[in-house]
Design a protein around this motif. Structure first.
Motif, PDB file in Angstrom:
ATOM      1  N   TRP A 780       0.801  -1.216   0.000  1.00 45.00           N
ATOM      2  CA  TRP A 780       0.000   0.000   0.000  1.00 45.00           C
ATOM      3  C   TRP A 780       0.832   1.263   0.000  1.00 45.00           C
ATOM      4  O   TRP A 780       0.444   2.288  -0.592  1.00 45.00           O
ATOM      5  N   ILE A 808      -6.510   4.926  -1.345  1.00 50.81           N
ATOM      6  CA  ILE A 808      -5.183   4.311  -1.285  1.00 50.81           C
ATOM      7  C   ILE A 808      -4.383   4.913  -0.130  1.00 50.81           C
ATOM      8  O   ILE A 808      -3.650   4.208   0.572  1.00 50.81           O
ATOM      9  N   LYS A 811      -5.506   3.343   3.105  1.00 48.04           N
ATOM     10  CA  LYS A 811      -4.988   1.971   3.214  1.00 48.04           C
ATOM     11  C   LYS A 811      -3.506   1.989   3.595  1.00 48.04           C
ATOM     12  O   LYS A 811      -3.036   1.169   4.396  1.00 48.04           O
TER      13      LYS A 811
END
Length: 995
Positions: A780, A808, A811
């Motif tokens: 990630w 993103i 995460k």
């Protein structure tokens, strides 16, 4: 003979045949190698003949207006002209007119190879062209005797020599036919061309300048004539009332039939020496002795080859332990079909790397399902095809016999004795089936271990491997890829410096070659281990690295491989000792079949007198291991049901698409003959085979892949017929997994709404393989870093597919996410990032480092994407709504296939030219196929480093063939454009007539 007919005949002959193998091409010299004194003159004569060929009978136009303007430049093609020259030279040489018998076609059984060292070139070239006395050329001069290296046909594939010979015999017939069909030579054009030809004959020694002037003027005439011909043809089509079909297509079948007949007669008359070696010519036996050192077959091989079932061409299954010599039997049986019976042979390989079919793989997942479908289709459609199956591990062979309708032969022969051992702590026990618990004590492991070594090597691997290396080879099977690398490094830390001296120069060469194929990069682990003769082997390596290491191991430069279980099934690398690091593959306990495959690598026929396997185990696994070594092999079961979308549904779609079976009763009858049909009582508990067949067909119909038609045969009798829909045909032809065909269709449809072309990312996302999404979880932090570097166009792509930067980022920081996002889409976009970066940088090593992924996985992703891109292209070609994708996918597939800078792609289409060689050629000024096709091999050798004469000739010949294929494709396209449509309406009365 009509020259236009000649050209069409030649082109059909080339296109109907497969491309010649490297062997047949590599020996061909460039045109520049021919004798200069005569070639120039003959080119002029051939040029004049070409101009005569293209002459066209003028056609009257309704008006004098030029309807086509200046769009005529596509007619220029110097390469086709060169090919025509070659054909005309051959047709005009007196020695070839008068001595047709000098062309002798020789097959593998002929005597022409008895004194030569047979290489690929010798095997592939079955044509020998004899030379004759010096003769007079067309200009009245004496030709120099033609040597093999300078012969006019030396640069032509063997199949074409056959064609030229046959062409002369039928030239008059074809010429008459073409003359009747269309008058290609008007009297005015004849006069012009005869004058030019006469001029050439009268002045054979004219200087280069005058030659150039004649060629320039004649080429202009030729282009003008062809232009007039195209215009007149199109105008004629506009007036025609009936379709005018292409001459080329009308002649294809006739010409192909003639070529086959000529080849058959020549092969049949080439040798009567059949039978001494299992119905094969004695020459085959000699070749086995020369190249494989096989002077005599094993007793079991002789028995198997002389079985009544084999002699009667019945289906056969044979099973022997690994390294028993099964492949040789298969080779001999295939050669019998090819050489004696003139039949085709299909060899099915479950793994690309191995050289034999392993029949037990029919029970291995999707690969097994595909193998079962292939065999079932062969059995259903062709009752005369002989099926030979071989395997090292079979148990429920009766089911396979019933499925394949085959005889069975088995033998426990091994050319080298295999001794199995178990290591528990420091004790070595030998596997003994006669003993009470299956093992007997053999010895204590005697090796002086320091305290440090005991901690680093608790399994005493260093002691086990140093008993055999470096003089003998050793394989250490490890549960995981990472464990392979760790074990290799650990062993090297405790090996003495004496190991560094063993074949030191050759190991340095291996390291140097690894650096070269890695563009200067070298794995740090291999850099430390190779000097000791040790390397790891798993899927994290690139294919080039694996190949290089395998060659080094096979020649003894490397003496130890630490590897994963896939090596046992995929690569034939035998060893004196095989060590199993643990009775596990990843986290799963070892299966009997896997165990037999791994230990089967021990013992090298012709090198070792014994083979040893040692399984290392802990006390806790002892009982389970004892059961493993004494248990029977696992049964083999059909996977058509388990692999639902890759099994039954795919099978039904192909059956109906290929029209093998199109109604319910025929499809059920087919299913009854499959391996699943044989095992239905065992595998099908809840539903019958009939119910599964009906349900699968209903599912395909609901998904829009099939359409059902109801046919009433009588009052109460109803039959269901099925035909494939456009979507079904697209999925079938594109070989799209039916689990993803609906998703692919939706993705492509959605892409049309806002296709982003400022960047490749959108297209790359559409061809990123669905089935690779689950193989690797994103990092990630790396994902977020790459996301933040996207261009505005690439950010738009991410938004279109539904992945935001904020998601993103959360995460990457480990924050909780409330909004649901499709994990498959997120993972697929990550893989698209990798591919996009790879196409920009074209360096697997740098991308591997950037994304912290094994370079082997990056390469597999690239290969998978290139393959899937081709599948999506075929999918789009069947669906008119996706026409916009076609040209884009053609270019993207090329980029993914070669993964190099765009300017190198045309060069890498040439056989034998990889990235490194393409860079050399490009830097030397050879920047296109035309450059390579017109290159002089001798100049190439001097210009490009480390290029042999054979490789240079290969490159030139391959480039010529590729260029010819492209030219033929364009010519076909022109013919297609000129042809009157088959659905062209009848002539309609003009408005004046109507009035």
């Amino acid at each position: 003979m009509d020259e236009g007919g000649s050209r069409i005949i030649r082109r059909v002959s080339l296109r109907k045949r497969n491309r010649p193998s490297l062997g047949s091409v590599c020996a061909a010299p460039a045109a520049a190698e021919l004798k200069p004194g005569n070639v120039e003159d003959e080119e002029m004569v051939a040029g004049s003949r070409r101009r005569k060929t293209v002459g066209v009978q003028p056609v009257e136009y309704d008006s004098e207006e030029d309807m086509f303007g200046d769009y005529d430049s596509f007619t220029e093609n110097s390469f086709l002209a060169q090919v025509d020259d070659l054909e005309q030279k051959y047709m005009q040489l007196p020695e070839h007119r008068e001595h047709d018998t000098d062309l002798a076609i020789e097959d593998l059984c002929s005597e022409s190879i008895k004194d030569s060292k047979l290489n690929i070139t010798t095997v592939d070239n079955f044509t020998a062209l004899k030379t004759d006395e010096p003769t007079k050329n067309q200009c009245g001069q004496e030709d120099v005797a033609i040597e093999p290296g300078t012969d006019l046909l030396y640069d032509v594939p063997s199949s074409q020599v056959l064609y030229f010979e046959n062409l002369q015999n039928s030239s008059n017939d074809w010429g008459n036919q073409f003359t009747k069909e269309k008058d290609w030579n008007s009297s005015s054009h004849q006069t012009v061309n005869e004058e030019l030809s006469h001029s050439c004959i009268e002045q054979p020694q004219q200087n280069d300048q005058s030659s150039s002037e004649v060629r320039t003027s004649s080429d202009t005439t030729r282009r003008k004539s062809l232009k007039d011909h195209l215009k007149s043809t199109m105008t004629g089509n506009a007036k025609a009332q009936t379709p005018v079909f292409s001459k080329t297509k009308q002649l294809k079948e006739t010409l192909l039939s003639e070529e086959i007949n000529v080849a058959k007669k020549t092969l049949e008359s080439s040798s009567d020496d059949r039978g001494p070696f299992y119905s094969l010519p004695s020459k085959v036996r000699d070749l086995y002795v020369q190249f494989k050192g096989i002077e005599k077959l094993y007793e079991w091989q002789h028995t198997c080859l002389t079985l009544n079932s084999v002699q009667e061409r019945k289906n056969l299954i044979y099973s022997l332990p690994t390294s028993g010599g099964k492949t040789l039997v298969a080779e001999i049986l295939m050669l019998q079909e090819l050489l004696c019976r003139r039949k085709d042979v299909l060899m099915i390989l479950p793994y690309v790397a191995i050289v034999q079919e392993k029949l037990h793989m029919i029970g291995a997942g999707s690969r097994g399902a595909v193998l079962e479908m292939t065999l079932a289709k062969i059995l259903y459609t062709n009752k005369t095809t002989q099926i030979i199956g071989m395997s090292a591990t079979l148990n429920n062979v009766e089911d396979l016999q019933e499925f394949l309708q085959a005889e069975y032969y088995t033998n426990q022969f091994r050319p080298v004795e295999l001794k199995e051992y178990l290591k528990i702590n420091d004790e070595i026990h030998e596997v003994d089936s006669k003993a009470e618990n299956g093992i007997t004590f053999s010895r204590l492991l005697n090796y002086k271990y320091s305290d440090t070594l005991k901690k680093m090597d608790p399994d005493r691997l260093v002691a086990l491997v140093t008993e055999v290396i470096p003089n003998y080879s050793c394989l250490v099977f490890c549960p995981t890829k990472k464990n392979c690398e760790n074990v290799a490094e650990m062993i090297c830390k405790f090996l003495s410096k004496e190991y560094l001296k063993h074949r030191e120069k050759e190991k340095c060469e291996v390291i140097k070659n690894l650096k070269n194929i890695g563009g200067g990069n070298l794995c740090p682990v291999l850099k430390r281990t190779i000097p000791f003769g040790v390397a790891y082997h798993h899927s994290g390596l690139t294919s080039d690295e694996r190949k290089l290491l395998e060659e080094a191991y096979s020649t003894g430069v490397l003496c130890l491989f630490t590897c994963t279980s896939t090596l046992a099934a995929g690569v034939n690398l035998p060893a004196r000792r095989v060590i199993l690091r643990a009775p596990y593959v990843a986290k799963e306990f070892l299966k009997r079949n896997q165990y037999k495959q791994m230990i089967g690598r021990a013992g090298r026929a012709g090198i070792d007198t014994v083979g040893e396997s040692i399984l290392i185990l802990q006390e806790k696994d002892k009982q389970q291991v004892l059961e493993l070594i004494n248990s029977p092999l696992e049964n083999c079961y059909s996977h058509l049901v388990q692999e639902f979308t890759k099994g039954i549904q795919t099978l039904f779609l192909s059956l109906i698409g290929l029209k093998i079976a199109t109604n319910l009763s025929d499809i059920y009858h087919f299913m009854s003959g499959t391996f699943l049909g044989v095992q239905q009582k065992i595998l099908l508990k809840e539903k019958s085979l009939w119910e599964i067949t009906v349900e699968s067909l209903s599912y395909l119909t609901e998904k829009g892949l099939l359409q059902k038609d109801t046919i009433r045969k009588a009052e109460k009798e109803v039959e269901y017929n099925f035909h494939i829909t456009k979507l079904g045909r697209a999925s079938f032809k594109g070989m799209i997994d039916l689990a993803y065909c609906g998703i692919l269709y939706r993705d492509l449809k959605k892409g049309l709404e806002g296709l982003v072309l400022e960047s490749l990312l959108h297209l790359i996302y559409l061809i990123t393989p669905y089935d690779m999404v689950f193989l690797y979880d994103p990092d990630w932090m790396i994902y977020f870093r790459q996301f933040s570097q996207l261009s505005p166009a690439e950010q738009k792509v991410a938004a279109l597919v539904g992945v935001s930067e904020s998601f993103i980022g959360k995460k990457a920081s480990g924050q909780a996410i409330k909004k649901k996002v499709d994990k498959d889409i997120v993972n697929r976009l990550y893989l698209s990032f990798i591919l996009n970066t790879l196409l920009k940088e074209t360096n697997i090593w740098s991308v591997s480092e950037k994304y912290n992924m094994p370079r082997g996985y990056i390469q597999n992703l690239l290969t998978g994407a290139a393959s899937f891109s081709s599948c999506v292209l075929h999918f789009c070609e069947e669906l008119e709504e996706f026409w916009v994708y076609r040209a884009l996918l053609v270019e993207l597939t090329k980029k993914l296939t070669y993964c190099v800078k765009a300017e190198l792609i045309p060069l890498m289409e040439v056989t034998g030219v990889l990235e490194g060689r393409a860079k050399q050629l490009y830097n030397a000024g050879y920047k296109s196929l035309m450059h390579l096709a017109n290159a002089n091999p001798e100049v190439l050798i001097k210009t490009v480093d480390h290029l042999s004469r054979r490789q240079a000739k290969q490159i030139v010949s391959s480039a010529k063939m590729l260029l010819l294929e492209k030219a033929e494709a364009l010519q076909e396209e022109v013919e297609e454009l000129l042809r009157l449509p088959s659905d062209f309406p009848d002539t309609v009365a003009s408005p004046i007539e109507k009035a």
